[in-house]
Every structure is written in structure tokens, then in C-alpha cells.
Design a protein around this motif. Structure first.
Motif, mmCIF file in Angstrom:
data_model
loop_
_atom_site.group_PDB
_atom_site.id
_atom_site.type_symbol
_atom_site.label_atom_id
_atom_site.label_comp_id
_atom_site.label_asym_id
_atom_site.label_seq_id
_atom_site.Cartn_x
_atom_site.Cartn_y
_atom_site.Cartn_z
ATOM 1 N N UNK A 68 -0.499 9.284 -1.105
ATOM 2 C CA UNK A 68 -0.455 8.072 -0.288
ATOM 3 C C UNK A 68 -1.738 7.875 0.496
ATOM 4 N N UNK A 69 -2.206 8.940 1.152
ATOM 5 C CA UNK A 69 -3.426 8.841 1.954
ATOM 6 C C UNK A 69 -4.632 8.561 1.067
ATOM 7 N N UNK A 70 -4.763 9.321 -0.026
ATOM 8 C CA UNK A 70 -5.920 9.127 -0.907
ATOM 9 C C UNK A 70 -5.956 7.719 -1.480
ATOM 10 N N UNK A 119 -2.272 -0.859 5.815
ATOM 11 C CA UNK A 119 -3.658 -0.416 5.950
ATOM 12 C C UNK A 119 -3.751 1.100 5.802
ATOM 13 N N UNK A 120 -4.947 1.563 5.437
ATOM 14 C CA UNK A 120 -5.146 2.990 5.182
ATOM 15 C C UNK A 120 -4.841 3.836 6.412
ATOM 16 N N UNK A 121 -5.250 3.343 7.600
ATOM 17 C CA UNK A 121 -5.004 4.109 8.818
ATOM 18 C C UNK A 121 -3.509 4.230 9.094
ATOM 19 N N UNK A 132 -1.098 7.741 9.135
ATOM 20 C CA UNK A 132 -0.168 8.112 10.197
ATOM 21 C C UNK A 132 1.269 8.196 9.685
ATOM 22 N N UNK A 133 1.692 7.169 8.937
ATOM 23 C CA UNK A 133 3.087 7.110 8.510
ATOM 24 C C UNK A 133 3.444 8.232 7.541
ATOM 25 N N UNK A 182 2.179 11.193 7.241
ATOM 26 C CA UNK A 182 2.265 12.475 7.935
ATOM 27 C C UNK A 182 3.513 12.565 8.804
ATOM 28 N N UNK A 183 3.801 11.504 9.551
ATOM 29 C CA UNK A 183 4.983 11.512 10.419
ATOM 30 C C UNK A 183 6.266 11.605 9.590
ATOM 31 N N UNK A 184 6.348 10.808 8.525
ATOM 32 C CA UNK A 184 7.540 10.826 7.675
ATOM 33 C C UNK A 184 7.703 12.190 7.019
ATOM 34 N N UNK A 185 6.606 12.788 6.575
ATOM 35 C CA UNK A 185 6.676 14.114 5.954
ATOM 36 C C UNK A 185 7.230 15.149 6.924
ATOM 37 N N UNK A 186 6.754 15.128 8.166
ATOM 38 C CA UNK A 186 7.229 16.081 9.170
ATOM 39 C C UNK A 186 8.711 15.853 9.459
ATOM 40 N N UNK A 187 9.115 14.586 9.636
ATOM 41 C CA UNK A 187 10.504 14.287 9.938
ATOM 42 C C UNK A 187 11.436 14.685 8.791
ATOM 43 N N UNK A 188 11.045 14.346 7.569
ATOM 44 C CA UNK A 188 11.881 14.696 6.420
ATOM 45 C C UNK A 188 11.935 16.206 6.210
#
Length: 253
Positions: A86-88, A172-174, A178-179, A181-187
Motif C-alpha cells: 500500500x505504501x509503495x 493521498x500517499x501520506x 498513516x492509515x 500502519x494504524x490499521x495494521x497495528x489495530x488488526x
């Protein structure tokens, strides 16, 4: 006097070779990227050792490492397929790389398939490294279940890659950075991937999350040696929905 002909442009390579070459290129980029290796391998390994050392999962019938290792594999798959891709892809879109590559002989479809090959290659590395670490700590999966574990890993990687690309192609990329990383941590913490969910009450609803389906599916395959039909259907459903949504809303620029 005859006019000399201009040299003919070389014919493009077969589509399969172009896709494979792009997939290997993306794989090398991931494995050389320290930040992606941190999220895809180092952090999951730290979770594996930490959860085992602190005995965060206790069961009289099943050794904790047999429950933790499949969950950490699920966390790692989400890291590479969802967060990493997603980030890349988000930054490639912002810098115009996606739009450019889509106009080359590789094409849009070849670009996506190349990314899928890269995710699969990285996931194989993750399974080998984390699986070996788990076995050193005492993980003893069902031998037949390892086949089904591989099937669930592929389904999970497909679903989370599609979700990561959907997010990368719509915000947007920024925001993607953020999303994801946050979603990964929460899941990972509460989405049923690393730690099993209660199958009653609110926990039963959370089992519909792709993270829970992946974690529960890997645990079922590893512990029971059977194919987790329900979890596989949930992952396939998420993958299909994400692909359809991406076809509708993905923006190459």
C-alpha cells in the motif's frame, strides 16, 4: 539509389517475461528496503519472541507457541501485502510512476501482476524465516496442515494486497502511509490475527474481519490439520470485494 531503411525497434519481450521481471525487480526493492524489512520481518519476529517469552497466550491443552506462530505469520502477511504494498504503490502513484508504467509494454495488468509476484515472493521468505524461528521455539504444526496453511497464506496475501492497492489508489500517499500502519497495528492487536478471538458475542462479529479470518484459518490448519472452509470463504470474499472496488475507484494519478 535506394534509401537505407531505419533499424527496426526491438520487439517487446513476451508478457510473461515482462511480468516476471517486474515482479523480481519489486521483490529486490522490498528486500533492500530497511523500513519494509523492519515491518515485514523484524517486528513480527519480535512479537513472536515476546509473546512466547511473556506467555501471553496460555492453554492447558495447546502449547502457547503453537497458537502464537500462526498468528505471527498472519501479522507478517498483512505487513507485506497490505502495509508494504500500500505504501509503495501510494508513493509511486503520487510521483507519477504508476501512470508511466501503465503506458509501457508492461501495461496496467502486468504492473499489478508483477506486484502480486513480489508480495508472494516476500511472503515465502516470511513463512520460511518465521516458521523456522517458531520451530526453534517448539512450534509443531500438523504435517498435513502445512499444505492448508500455505493455501490460506496465499488467500490472505491476495485479500490484503487487493485492500492495500485499493487504499493506495484512492487516497493521498501520506494518508496511505498513516492509515496502513494504524490499521495494521489495530488488526494485529485486536483484529484476531495474533491473538484468538472469542467465538461468542462481539468476538463472533469480529471473525468477519479479514485479519481474523487469516489468523483463525492459519491456526486451524496448523493445529487441526484441516482446511478452514469458512475462513477461506471470508478471505476470498474480501479479495473479490477489494478487487471490484479497485476496478471502480482506483486512480492511476
Amino acid at each position: 539509389m535506394t534509401t537505407p531503411h531505419a533499424p527496426l525497434a526491438p520487439a517487446p519481450r513476451p508478457a510473461a517475461r515482462r511480468i516476471l521481471s517486474h515482479g523480481l525487480y519489486e521483490t529486490r526493492n522490498v528486500l533492500r528496503n530497511g523500513e519494509q524489512l523492519l515491518v515485514s520481518l523484524i517486528l513480527p519476529l519480535l512479537v513472536l519472541f515476546g509473546a512466547h517469552r511473556l506467555e501471553l497466550i496460555t492453554s492447558a491443552a495447546t502449547p502457547s507457541i503453537d497458537v502464537i506462530t500462526p498468528g505471527v505469520l498472519a501479522l507478517a502477511v498483512m505487513a507485506s501485502a497490505f502495509t508494504g504494498q500500500g505504501i509503495a504503490t501510494g508513493f509511486e502513484r503520487q510521483y507519477g510512476v504508476l501512470a508511466y508504467l501503465a503506458t509501457t509494454p508492461l501495461g496496467a495488468t502486468g504492473l499489478i501482476l508483477g506486484k502480486a509476484i513480489a508480495v508472494l515472493a516476500v511472503v515465502i521468505v516470511q513463512v520460511v524465516v518465521i516458521g523456522t524461528a517458531g520451530m526453534v521455539l517448539g512450534w509443531s504444526p500438523d504435517p498435513v496442515g502445512l499444505v492448508w496453511l500455505g493455501v490460506v497464506v496465499v488467500l490472505g496475501a491476495t485479500a490484503f494486497t487487493a485492500l492495500g492497492l485499493l487504499l493506495a489508489g484512492t487516497v493521498r500517499a501520506e494518508a496511505t502511509l498513516a492509515l496502513t500502519n494504524v490499521i495494521w497495528v489495530l488488526l494485529g492487536a485486536a483484529g484476531g490475527s495474533v491473538f484468538p478471538l472469542d467465538h461468542e458475542g462481539a468476538g463472533a462479529l469480529l471473525l468477519l474481519l479479514p485479519s481474523a479470518a487469516l489468523g483463525e484459518g492459519l491456526r486451524t490448519a496448523s493445529l487441526e490439520g484441516s482446511f478452514p472452509i469458512l475462513e477461506a470463504l471470508i478471505l476470498a470474499g474480501w479479495a473479490a470485494l477489494a478487487v471490484l472496488a479497485a476496478r471502480r475507484w482506483f486512480n492511476w494519478r
